[in-house]
Write a protein that holds these residues in place. Structure first.
Motif, PDB file in Angstrom:
ATOM      1  N   THR A 196      -4.253  -2.564  16.208  1.00 26.60           N
ATOM      2  CA  THR A 196      -5.284  -3.236  15.972  1.00 26.60           C
ATOM      3  C   THR A 196      -6.573  -2.700  16.457  1.00 26.60           C
ATOM      4  OG1 THR A 196      -3.931  -5.179  16.576  1.00 26.60           O
ATOM      5  CG2 THR A 196      -6.098  -5.852  16.024  1.00 26.60           C
ATOM      6  N   LYS A 235      -7.444   0.465  16.807  1.00 22.90           N
ATOM      7  CA  LYS A 235      -7.803   1.481  15.827  1.00 22.90           C
ATOM      8  C   LYS A 235      -8.193   1.063  14.647  1.00 22.90           C
ATOM      9  CE  LYS A 235      -5.051   5.377  17.003  1.00 22.90           C
ATOM     10  NZ  LYS A 235      -3.668   6.066  17.032  1.00 22.90           N
ATOM     11  N   LYS A 236      -7.527   0.088  14.113  1.00 22.86           N
ATOM     12  CA  LYS A 236      -8.056  -0.509  12.718  1.00 22.86           C
ATOM     13  C   LYS A 236      -9.295  -1.188  12.612  1.00 22.86           C
ATOM     14  CE  LYS A 236      -4.865  -2.776   9.393  1.00 22.86           C
ATOM     15  NZ  LYS A 236      -3.638  -4.006   9.568  1.00 22.86           N
ATOM     16  N   ARG A 237      -9.766  -1.799  13.775  1.00 25.48           N
ATOM     17  CA  ARG A 237     -11.083  -2.428  13.846  1.00 25.48           C
ATOM     18  C   ARG A 237     -11.966  -1.282  14.180  1.00 25.48           C
ATOM     19  NH1 ARG A 237     -10.243  -7.274  17.919  1.00 25.48           N
ATOM     20  NH2 ARG A 237      -9.206  -8.939  16.413  1.00 25.48           N
ATOM     21  N   LEU A 281     -11.760   1.650  12.812  1.00 27.10           N
ATOM     22  CA  LEU A 281     -11.975   2.192  11.197  1.00 27.10           C
ATOM     23  C   LEU A 281     -12.904   1.377  10.561  1.00 27.10           C
ATOM     24  CD1 LEU A 281      -8.347   3.804  10.412  1.00 27.10           C
ATOM     25  CD2 LEU A 281     -10.555   5.016  10.833  1.00 27.10           C
ATOM     26  N   GLN A 282     -12.634   0.195  10.580  1.00 23.13           N
ATOM     27  CA  GLN A 282     -13.368  -0.664   9.667  1.00 23.13           C
ATOM     28  C   GLN A 282     -14.807  -0.630  10.120  1.00 23.13           C
ATOM     29  OE1 GLN A 282     -11.230  -4.435  10.474  1.00 23.13           O
ATOM     30  NE2 GLN A 282     -10.353  -4.064   8.739  1.00 23.13           N
ATOM     31  N   ASN A 283     -15.234  -0.748  11.446  1.00 25.17           N
ATOM     32  CA  ASN A 283     -16.508  -0.664  12.172  1.00 25.17           C
ATOM     33  C   ASN A 283     -17.312   0.477  11.680  1.00 25.17           C
ATOM     34  OD1 ASN A 283     -16.136  -3.305  13.148  1.00 25.17           O
ATOM     35  ND2 ASN A 283     -15.944  -2.336  15.349  1.00 25.17           N
ATOM     36  N   ASN A 284     -16.622   1.622  11.637  1.00 22.72           N
ATOM     37  CA  ASN A 284     -16.900   3.119  11.410  1.00 22.72           C
ATOM     38  C   ASN A 284     -17.488   2.941   9.864  1.00 22.72           C
ATOM     39  OD1 ASN A 284     -16.722   4.178  13.762  1.00 22.72           O
ATOM     40  ND2 ASN A 284     -15.040   5.228  13.273  1.00 22.72           N
ATOM     41  N   GLY A 285     -16.301   2.357   9.060  1.00 20.17           N
ATOM     42  CA  GLY A 285     -16.643   2.275   7.415  1.00 20.17           C
ATOM     43  C   GLY A 285     -17.881   1.279   7.287  1.00 20.17           C
ATOM     44  N   ALA A 286     -17.920   0.227   7.893  1.00 24.06           N
ATOM     45  CA  ALA A 286     -19.264  -0.692   7.715  1.00 24.06           C
ATOM     46  C   ALA A 286     -20.411   0.241   8.318  1.00 24.06           C
ATOM     47  CB  ALA A 286     -19.116  -1.894   8.700  1.00 24.06           C
TER      48      ALA A 286
END
Lengths: 279, 232
Positions: free
Chosen positions: A264, A266-268, A270-275
């Protein structure tokens, strides 16, 4: 605690078990054959009962009878090819039948309960030497047959094409399982034995590593489970087998939970980096 | 290299027979595709050649010094097994008593899988897995390579790569290939001979004759493969 001779014996026996059980367990679990551990644990109780009734060392009795049952399972699997679980229940019935008949006859001078629940008080020097001997024999055999055993579990057909004597190796492996179970029954007890064979492996599988690391982590988890179980059961004054099984399940649950949290996280990340990339 | 006469086989030991009097010859350097409907005995025939099962009647002689085998991907259900590509190759190398560890990387490099050596086998795509299985089968330098449906579950670009590799080994290295095929286009484009099986027996013919005799002229011809003439 280690000033007591029986605890020293128990500790050395535990170290043998913590290496032996996962070495065997990893192949059993990966061959989707984990329940054979439970069946052969019952066979080993019958072997103990036979050994005690004929005044033989009970561990040796367990080893011989469990080896015979392991070989019978392999043979019956070729007879009942599509009903592997049926074979296990046939051998389970035979073993429980023999164990109950002998124990209930009242002819045993020793209490067989120690082998059902595991006991650290009853481990003698002879048991310890036998545990060390069988463990060394099993580990050396596994080292020699390492690649063959991997392929029998991973891709049996490829092993046959490569010229591996699969049938005979399966029989040899049954003897290894028998030796692991006979060594472990004294300290872990019959009822918690299958936990020691499969749960450290299940825990290591959560780490998603290759075979070598899965095996090494299984041994590490097994050592942690057994030693923690042994020390805590001494202070809590409970049977070590049951408590070790409990510890192993708790460790498994902790690893599963940690894996989920990490995923979870790591997923967050990645999402934050993407944003932030989009912004 | 292989000479089979009157092969009969049934999984129950009685009629009906999956193979019923199969005569089959393979010469060194052949690339033979075995084709036919489901259940016609293609996989059974190669399992007899691999000596995984014994025929009820008939004889088979195989003079291949070493056989490489690529199983059907659907049969390979053990994808959850925790093993890396390198470990799978290394253990197989040990079984074959192949002394050179460098062979592993040479083969992985050949099929374009060297960068995946530390990946778990279960995380590979269909094409990557099939290429790994081919690399494994080629360890120990076999003189006969047997494949069971090499294109099943593999995307088209990986299929082209795989058949390109097979053709290259067959033409340049003289590797004898025996491949069970559902992919008729690939079979016609790459094989030197096609063995058509039906009703428990078979018939060997060249691809052109196979197209004339067994493929209907009005059948849709959506063919992604062309004969690999550049390596011939």
């Amino acid at each position: 605690m280690l000033k007591y001779a029986f605890m020293q014996n128990a500790l050395l026996c535990s170290i043998c078990i913590s290496v032996l059980c996962p070495c065997i367990g990893v192949f059993l679990v990966l061959r989707k054959y984990a329940l054979i551990g439970d069946t052969l644990a019952h066979s080993s109780l019958a072997g103990v009962a036979i050994g005690l009734s004929v005044h033989m060392n009970p561990i040796l009795g367990a080893f011989i009878f469990t080896s015979i049952c392991g070989a019978m399972i392999e043979y019956l699997r070729s007879v009942f090819e599509k009903y592997a679980d049926l074979v296990l229940s046939i051998i389970l019935s035979l073993s429980v039948g023999i164990a109950i008949t002998i124990i209930s006859s009242g002819k045993l001078r020793t209490n067989a309960e120690a082998y059902m629940f595991g006991s650290i008080l009853t481990i003698t020097k002879t048991d310890l030497y036998m545990a060390i001997g069988l463990s060394v024999l099993a580990v050396v055999t596994l080292i020699v047959l390492y690649h063959q055993m991997i392929y029998i579990a991973f891709d049996e057909e490829a092993a046959i094409v490569a010229g591996v004597k699969v049938k005979w190796l399966k029989y040899a492996f049954s003897v290894l399982v028998a030796s692991a179970i006979s060594v472990s029954i004294r300290i872990v007890g019959m009822l918690a034995l299958s936990a020691m064979i499969s749960i450290p492996v299940a825990t290591a599988l959560q780490l998603d590593k290759g075979f070598k690391w899965t095996l090494l982590f299984s041994i590490a988890f097994s050592a942690a489970d057994i030693l923690l179980g042994l020390f805590l059961s001494f202070y809590l004054n409970v049977a070590p087998g049951g408590f070790t099984a409990l510890v192993s399940v708790i460790v498994l649950m902790l690893v599963v939970a940690a894996k989920k949290v990490l995923r979870t996280y790591k997923k967050r990340g990645l999402q934050n980096n993407g944003a932030s990339d989009i912004l | 290299m292989i000479r089979a006469r009157g092969l009969c086989f049934s999984y129950t030991g009685n009629a009906p027979f999956v193979l019923d009097g199969v005569d089959f010859d393979v010469r060194a350097g052949d690339y033979i595709s075995i084709v036919g409907d489901n259940g016609c005995g293609k996989s059974t025939l190669i399992r007899i050649i691999l000596r995984a099962i014994k025929p009820i009647r008939g004889s088979i002689e195989c003079t291949a010094a070493r056989i490489g085998y690529v199983p059907q991907r659907n049969d390979f259900s053990n994808l959850q097994f925790p093993i890396t590509v390198f470990e799978a190759m290394n253990s197989y190398r040990n079984l074959l008593k192949e002394p050179h560890r460098s062979e592993i990387f040479r083969m992985l490099d050949w099929v374009g899988m060297a960068d995946f050596a530390n990946r778990l086998v279960g995380t590979l795509s269909g094409g990557q897995l099939q290429k790994t299985m081919i690399a494994r089968a080629m360890l120990g330098k076999p003189d006969l390579l047997i494949l069971d449906e090499p294109s099943t579950g593999v995307d088209r670009s990986s299929q082209r790569e795989i058949y390109g590799l097979l053709k290259e080994w067959n033409v340049h290295n003289g590797l004898t290939i025996l491949s069970v095929e559902h992919n008729l286009d690939a079979a016609v484009a790459n094989s030197t001979l096609i063995y058509h099986m039906s009703g428990g027996s078979g018939h060997m013919c060249v691809p052109e004759r196979y197209m004339r005799e067994y493929v209907q002229p009005d059948e849709p011809s959506d063919r992604p493969y062309e004969r690999n003439d550049e390596v011939c």
